[in-house]
Design a protein around this motif. Structure first.
Motif, short mmCIF file in Angstrom:
data_model
loop_
_atom_site.label_atom_id
_atom_site.label_comp_id
_atom_site.label_asym_id
_atom_site.label_seq_id
_atom_site.Cartn_x
_atom_site.Cartn_y
_atom_site.Cartn_z
N GLY A 151 0.89 -1.17 -0.40
CA GLY A 151 0.14 0.30 -0.09
C GLY A 151 1.01 1.67 -0.08
N GLY A 152 0.37 2.35 -1.14
CA GLY A 152 0.60 3.16 -0.84
C GLY A 152 -0.15 4.38 -0.16
N ARG A 153 0.66 5.80 -0.14
CA ARG A 153 -0.01 6.68 0.12
C ARG A 153 -1.29 6.81 -0.50
N ALA B 266 4.67 -1.82 1.57
CA ALA B 266 3.77 -0.25 1.63
C ALA B 266 5.44 0.30 1.10
N SER B 267 4.97 1.53 0.57
CA SER B 267 5.85 2.54 -0.12
C SER B 267 6.17 3.61 1.02
N ARG B 268 7.29 4.29 0.54
CA ARG B 268 8.29 4.66 1.68
C ARG B 268 7.51 6.41 2.17
N ALA B 269 6.04 6.21 0.67
CA ALA B 269 5.75 7.73 1.06
C ALA B 269 4.33 7.18 2.11
N ALA B 270 3.90 6.09 2.36
CA ALA B 270 3.20 5.50 3.30
C ALA B 270 4.08 5.14 4.58
N GLN C 249 8.87 -1.50 4.20
CA GLN C 249 9.05 -0.87 3.10
C GLN C 249 9.33 -1.07 2.08
N VAL C 250 9.25 -1.21 0.98
CA VAL C 250 9.87 -1.99 -0.09
C VAL C 250 10.27 -1.07 -1.16
N GLY C 251 11.65 -0.77 -1.40
CA GLY C 251 12.58 0.67 -2.56
C GLY C 251 13.86 0.42 -2.42
N GLN C 252 14.05 1.16 -2.79
CA GLN C 252 15.69 1.42 -3.09
C GLN C 252 15.71 1.56 -1.57
N THR C 253 15.74 2.28 -0.77
CA THR C 253 16.20 2.55 0.81
C THR C 253 15.31 1.70 1.46
N GLY C 254 14.51 0.47 1.51
CA GLY C 254 13.84 -0.67 1.85
C GLY C 254 14.24 -1.65 1.65
N LYS C 255 13.12 -2.86 1.16
CA LYS C 255 13.45 -3.72 0.91
C LYS C 255 13.01 -3.88 -0.21
N VAL D 234 -8.16 0.29 -12.98
CA VAL D 234 -8.08 1.65 -13.25
C VAL D 234 -9.37 2.05 -12.06
N GLY D 235 -9.26 2.48 -10.40
CA GLY D 235 -9.87 2.69 -9.95
C GLY D 235 -9.91 2.80 -8.51
N ASP D 236 -11.03 2.83 -7.42
CA ASP D 236 -10.31 3.06 -6.34
C ASP D 236 -10.61 2.40 -5.65
C1 LIG Z 1 16.86 8.68 -1.85
C2 LIG Z 1 15.37 8.60 -1.93
C3 LIG Z 1 15.08 6.74 -2.01
C4 LIG Z 1 13.66 7.03 -1.86
N1 LIG Z 1 13.48 5.40 -1.49
C5 LIG Z 1 12.45 4.85 -1.82
C6 LIG Z 1 11.61 3.79 -1.29
O1 LIG Z 1 12.63 2.17 -0.61
N2 LIG Z 1 10.52 2.61 -1.04
C7 LIG Z 1 9.73 4.15 -1.61
O2 LIG Z 1 7.97 3.90 -1.68
N3 LIG Z 1 10.12 5.64 -1.76
C8 LIG Z 1 10.86 6.24 -2.06
N4 LIG Z 1 11.47 7.36 -2.30
C9 LIG Z 1 9.80 7.59 -2.96
C10 LIG Z 1 9.69 8.27 -3.88
O3 LIG Z 1 10.58 8.96 -4.56
C11 LIG Z 1 8.02 8.65 -3.78
O4 LIG Z 1 8.34 9.90 -2.74
C12 LIG Z 1 7.34 7.36 -3.00
O5 LIG Z 1 7.22 6.42 -3.71
C13 LIG Z 1 5.51 7.83 -3.47
O6 LIG Z 1 5.09 6.69 -2.36
P1 LIG Z 1 3.39 6.40 -2.88
O7 LIG Z 1 3.64 5.84 -4.72
O8 LIG Z 1 2.90 6.09 -1.68
O9 LIG Z 1 2.52 8.14 -3.06
P2 LIG Z 1 2.62 8.75 -4.09
O10 LIG Z 1 3.69 8.77 -5.55
O11 LIG Z 1 1.88 10.48 -3.44
O12 LIG Z 1 0.92 7.94 -4.55
C14 LIG Z 1 0.70 7.51 -4.32
C15 LIG Z 1 -0.49 7.00 -5.73
O13 LIG Z 1 -2.18 6.99 -4.76
C16 LIG Z 1 -3.06 6.65 -5.65
N5 LIG Z 1 -4.21 6.43 -5.07
C17 LIG Z 1 -4.89 8.17 -3.95
N6 LIG Z 1 -5.56 7.45 -3.75
C18 LIG Z 1 -6.04 6.31 -4.51
C19 LIG Z 1 -7.64 5.47 -4.15
N7 LIG Z 1 -8.08 5.80 -3.36
N8 LIG Z 1 -7.62 4.59 -4.78
C20 LIG Z 1 -6.87 4.32 -5.90
N9 LIG Z 1 -5.41 4.73 -5.88
C21 LIG Z 1 -5.07 6.20 -5.73
C22 LIG Z 1 -2.75 8.27 -6.97
O14 LIG Z 1 -3.69 8.13 -8.03
C23 LIG Z 1 -1.02 7.64 -6.55
O15 LIG Z 1 -0.56 7.48 -8.00
C24 LIG Z 1 12.50 7.16 -1.83
C25 LIG Z 1 13.50 9.00 -2.64
C26 LIG Z 1 14.22 9.25 -1.90
C27 LIG Z 1 14.41 10.91 -2.61
#
Ligand SMILES: Cc1cc2nc3c(=O)[nH]c(=O)nc-3n(C[C@H](O)[C@H](O)[C@H](O)COP(=O)(O)OP(=O)(O)OC[C@H]3O[C@@H](n4cnc5c(N)ncnc54)[C@H](O)[C@@H]3O)c2cc1C
Length: 323
Positions: free
Chosen positions: A205-207, A231-235, A247-253, A301-303
């Motif tokens: 899950g992400g933001r 989870a994403s880092r934002a979460a 956390q999954v990703g470059q600075t996670g797993k 594509v959906g909620d």
């Molecule tokens: C040095 C560095 C290291 C980093 N390392 C990591 C890392 O290890 N892992 C990582 O994940 N990120 C990392 N990041 C952060 C990365 O750049 C992004 O900011 C992050 O991944 C964004 O997370 P997200 O996709 O959850 O959030 P967002 O980019 O905000 O995306 C949220 C998404 O949710 C969708 N959404 C919203 N509401 C709904 C809904 N109701 N239903 C369906 N979809 C919806 C939106 O359309 C949007 O696409 C790093 C950044 C830097 C600079």
């Protein structure tokens, strides 16, 4: 000899170690070498299983001082074993322990080290390793100029192939010495779910999840299909109470499951760096332009708050994850 350091958990070889061992067997077959599986712990019961994954020799070091992983003692043990067996290749899985111990053992041996590799080959008797670089945007082929060559294998990339080996057991002496660091106690977190980096199915899950409490719907989907939640880092950074271990990703797993379901994750390059090795990627996002759809095999594509519970219902009805 090709020596593979294997980890045991609850008396069984950890899956990433069986993968590293199977790859060691494949390299040995390609180069006419033998494979040794090396275990360390207070007890190495369960090590015999290594014969199923092609180990010609099973080396065990048992001592109370090896009950918990410690960098110093384990790196010394590995380096000593390489020297004693005249091994030219030392492998381990790229787990937290593997990634900690192998470079240390390599330094003690003056050996080259390739981390988190996704491909290995023996070319003219020397190891070649392929590893993702630039957050997975490119692959680098590493060759070694040192006599001993060491690498950690990315979990879930190399198949664990059962192949009978002779499995002759040899007991190694535990390394003696006044080590600089000693593990006093390990406080394990309750839960008992599979570690993300070993999981076959991940629901992340992400933001877009909007709140930590909403991860409950991901837990329900994960439970229904036999997966674990990431989870994403934002979460993780949002202060929703999600631990960094999720956390999954470059600075996670870095994960490479068979199925990765990204819910409300946009698909930033740093997130993709951690999951692009997944076999099948499913993205659920309300924004049709979200970059994750470029990578996904299947996109919805959906909620997510509507889609995820529907998927859970369908998975339960079909009995997925029950086998
Ligand atoms: C040095 C560095 C290291 C980093 N390392 C990591 C890392 O290890 N892992 C990582 O994940 N990120 C990392 N990041 C952060 C990365 O750049 C992004 O900011 C992050 O991944 C964004 O997370 P997200 O996709 O959850 O959030 P967002 O980019 O905000 O995306 C949220 C998404 O949710 C969708 N959404 C919203 N509401 C709904 C809904 N109701 N239903 C369906 N979809 C919806 C939106 O359309 C949007 O696409 C790093 C950044 C830097 C600079």
């Amino acid at each position: 000899m090709i020596l593979v350091f294997c980890e045991l958990k609850d008396g069984q070889i950890r899956k990433p170690s069986t993968e590293a061992l199977s790859e060691g067997r494949r390299l040995a077959d390609a180069s006419g070498k033998k494979v040794g599986a090396l275990f360390a712990g207070a007890s190495c019961a369960g090590a015999a299983e290594a014969a199923k994954f092609g180990a010609d020799v099973i080396l065990t070091a048992e001592a109370p001082t090896l009950a918990s992983y410690s960098s110093d003692a384990f790196a010394t043990l590995l380096a000593d074993a390489v020297k004693a067996k005249g091994a030219t290749v030392l492998l381990a899985a790229a787990t937290a322990v593997g990634k900690d111990v192998l470079p240390r053992a390599a330094a003690r041996l003056g050996a080259g080290y390739a981390s988190d590799v996704t491909g290995l080959a023996m070319v003219d008797g020397k190891l070649q390793a392929v590893r993702p670089v630039y957050a997975g945007k490119a692959f680098a082929t590493t060759t070694f100029s040192s006599a001993v060559q060491t690498a950690t294998t990315r979990p879930n990339v190399f198949p664990a192939a059962e192949k009978a080996g002779a499995g002759a057991v040899e007991v190694l002496a535990a390394p003696a010495g006044d080590f600089k660091s000693v593990v006093k106690e390990i406080l394990a977190k309750a839960g008992g779910k599979v570690d993300l980096s070993e999981a076959n199915v991940i629901v992340s899950g992400g933001r877009g999840m909007k709140d930590g409490a909403n991860f409950k719907i991901l837990e329900e989907l994960a439970d229904a299909i036999g997966g674990v939640v990431g989870a994403s880092r934002a979460a993780v950074d949002a202060g929703w109470g999600l631990p960094h271990s999720m956390q999954v990703g470059q600075t996670g797993k870095v994960v490479s499951p068979t199925l990765y379901i990204a819910c409300g994750i946009s698909g930033a390059i740093q997130h993709i760096a951690g999951m692009s090795g997944s076999k099948y990627i499913v993205a659920i996002n309300k924004d049709p332009e979200a970059p994750i759809f470029k990578l996904a095999n299947y996109g919805i594509v959906g909620d997510l708050f509507e889609v995820v519970p529907e998927l859970t219902k369908a998975a339960k009805a079909m009995g997925i994850g029950k086998n």
